[in-house]
Enzyme design. Sequence first.
Site, PDB file in Angstrom:
ATOM      1  N   GLU A   1      -0.846   2.570   5.852  1.00 44.31           N
ATOM      2  CA  GLU A   1      -0.191   3.976   6.229  1.00 44.31           C
ATOM      3  C   GLU A   1      -0.819   5.066   5.310  1.00 44.31           C
ATOM      4  O   GLU A   1      -0.832   6.153   5.841  1.00 44.31           O
ATOM      5  CB  GLU A   1       1.309   3.782   5.995  1.00 44.31           C
TER       6      GLU A   1
ATOM      7  N   PHE B   1      18.330  -5.554   4.989  1.00 49.77           N
ATOM      8  CA  PHE B   1      16.742  -5.699   4.715  1.00 49.77           C
ATOM      9  C   PHE B   1      15.888  -4.714   5.073  1.00 49.77           C
ATOM     10  O   PHE B   1      15.909  -3.860   5.886  1.00 49.77           O
ATOM     11  CB  PHE B   1      16.494  -6.872   6.021  1.00 49.77           C
ATOM     12  N   GLN B   2      15.042  -4.322   3.980  1.00 50.21           N
ATOM     13  CA  GLN B   2      13.977  -3.270   4.142  1.00 50.21           C
ATOM     14  C   GLN B   2      14.700  -1.802   4.038  1.00 50.21           C
ATOM     15  O   GLN B   2      14.033  -0.830   4.172  1.00 50.21           O
ATOM     16  CB  GLN B   2      13.262  -3.226   5.419  1.00 50.21           C
TER      17      GLN B   2
ATOM     18  N   VAL C   1     -12.624  11.889  -5.649  1.00 50.29           N
ATOM     19  CA  VAL C   1     -12.499  12.294  -7.147  1.00 50.29           C
ATOM     20  C   VAL C   1     -13.487  11.098  -7.759  1.00 50.29           C
ATOM     21  O   VAL C   1     -14.027  10.222  -7.323  1.00 50.29           O
ATOM     22  CB  VAL C   1     -11.070  12.256  -7.663  1.00 50.29           C
TER      23      VAL C   1
ATOM     24  N   PHE D   1     -16.474   7.855 -13.374  1.00 51.82           N
ATOM     25  CA  PHE D   1     -15.789   8.799 -14.209  1.00 51.82           C
ATOM     26  C   PHE D   1     -14.656   8.370 -15.378  1.00 51.82           C
ATOM     27  O   PHE D   1     -14.438   9.240 -16.007  1.00 51.82           O
ATOM     28  CB  PHE D   1     -15.114   9.600 -12.978  1.00 51.82           C
TER      29      PHE D   1
END
Length: 582
Positions: A48, A110-111, A380, A465
């Site tokens: 996601e 649940f969740q 980045v 970096f």
Amino acid sequence: MNVSEQILQILKNVGVTQIWGVTGDALNTFTDALRDDDDMKWIAVRHEENGAFAAGAEAQMTDNLAVCAGTVGPGTLHLINGLYNAKKERVPVLAISGQVARVNMGTNYFQEVGLTKIFDDVCAYQAIIRSAEEAPRVVLKAIQIALEQRAVVRVEIPVDIAVEEAKGAHFEHPVFRGNAVLVPSEKDINKIANAINEAEKITILAGAGCRNSREEVLALSEKLKAPIVHTFRSSDVIHNDDKNVVGLTGLIGNPSAYHAVMKPDLLLMLGTDFPYSNFLPDDVKIIQVDKRIENIGNRVKVDIGVQGDCLATLEKLEAKILPKKNSEFLDNLVENFKKWKQHKLESSSLKMDEEPLHPQLFMNVINKKASDDACFTVDVGESAIWVAHHLSFRGKRRLLGSFNHGSMAVGFPAAMGIQSVNPGRQVWAIVGDGAFGMCMNDFITAVRYNWPVKILVYNNSQLGFVKIEMEEAGYAMADEALGLQNPNFAEYAKLCGGNGIRVEHAADIEKAIEMAIASPKPFIIDAVTNPGELSLPPNITLEEAWGFGKSKVKEILLSVQGDKNQKNNLMDEIKGFFHNSK
């Protein structure tokens, strides 16, 4: 029509054509409704967060609402980093969150997760749909806020409501987009004009807020004999090849831009909330113009602050300022910037064929070969340095990244977001191996949807970096924390159904880039580069020099004591130093 179908119709009415997400539970009704829909599709990402990054890039390119989705608690939580990036880039994104059924809410089911508190900082508006009747009202309000405030919004829908019969049609209405322009008062314009007319040496610091006033900024510079400095985010607004431009300031900037900002009589900041206060002057008169008044004086003491659109401000200002004749300040900076660019060009020549390869070589060839309307995304880290120093944004080239949020792993998913709505446009992701390793699972998504993104992976087997930051603070290089064990990224691309090539020799760089450009499939260039390549900031403080010196002493002592990783690190850095000194 059920509630899910009603929401999808509202989204289609504002021009949404796709939703990025991972389905499940409350979202299954949405994917079912899209089964035979030719006007909207579900983009099934593998994570996601990648979907949220992609949606943010889509919104930035289309200037329209983009949508991502996560189901119940864990799925929606995965969206949050990508949504933070969308917030910081100020683009309109709607997140649809699934939720457990109403009967189970508040029972630690649940969740079940209390998402409102978690997303409170990232979202300009959130709402939990608690009835079918309020669904259209809530969704339209969210869309209106996202578009007009260029913000992230979130709508949460319990699984039992998603399948209910649609109601509340009397709330449905067109979404209105404002066309108002914020014009400064005559009093404010006169203040700016008087200050400019009194000053001798003027520098313009132009940010992304100048996107609609590029030509006016260039004309103002010519009239005032003022050098133009840009931010990294505005590199595709004000180009390094434009007249009077002296480049980028900041940690990855160049000396000409640094001195242009630090040594004028007057600094004119236009449409920028440039965050690095240590690269802004504390003894120079400053004018700041910005649509968002909260930005004015946010980073540095400002003498004259004006709230206004940059284009509207410059159009009113033009008739009131007097042309300058003395161009000595400008000419010296421009001449020094030309020398800096020439040095960068020479240091990235394919004749510099030491191995492991210097990372600049790849960007120099991409700059020559990429189309004049190519889109580039950048992560980045060190990859941003090579883009900033070696890529020109001539023509209609665009640059997207995590310029304000500063998140790793934005480059590749953002490239997918761009390619999804620009199928015929050349799209490049310039990424490090650490960042790509975080999101490479969705390379197979690019293959699935036939998006021919070109991905340059700087493979130096190190968080480069972070190493610079560590050494600047006086720590010895910690290989156990910085070192990366990478696969052959080119072979990985082929395994997923895409294409790729591993490049270890300078003679193969041009061919690899030409192959990527010609490829109808997603393509990875696995660029094996020197982890010790050095890039110094435009101004080094005594504290930074002291920290770097301490780190080198520690690394030498560890090397003498038999630490092979430290010895290899020092040898790589020596190669990089002499390369950049040529």
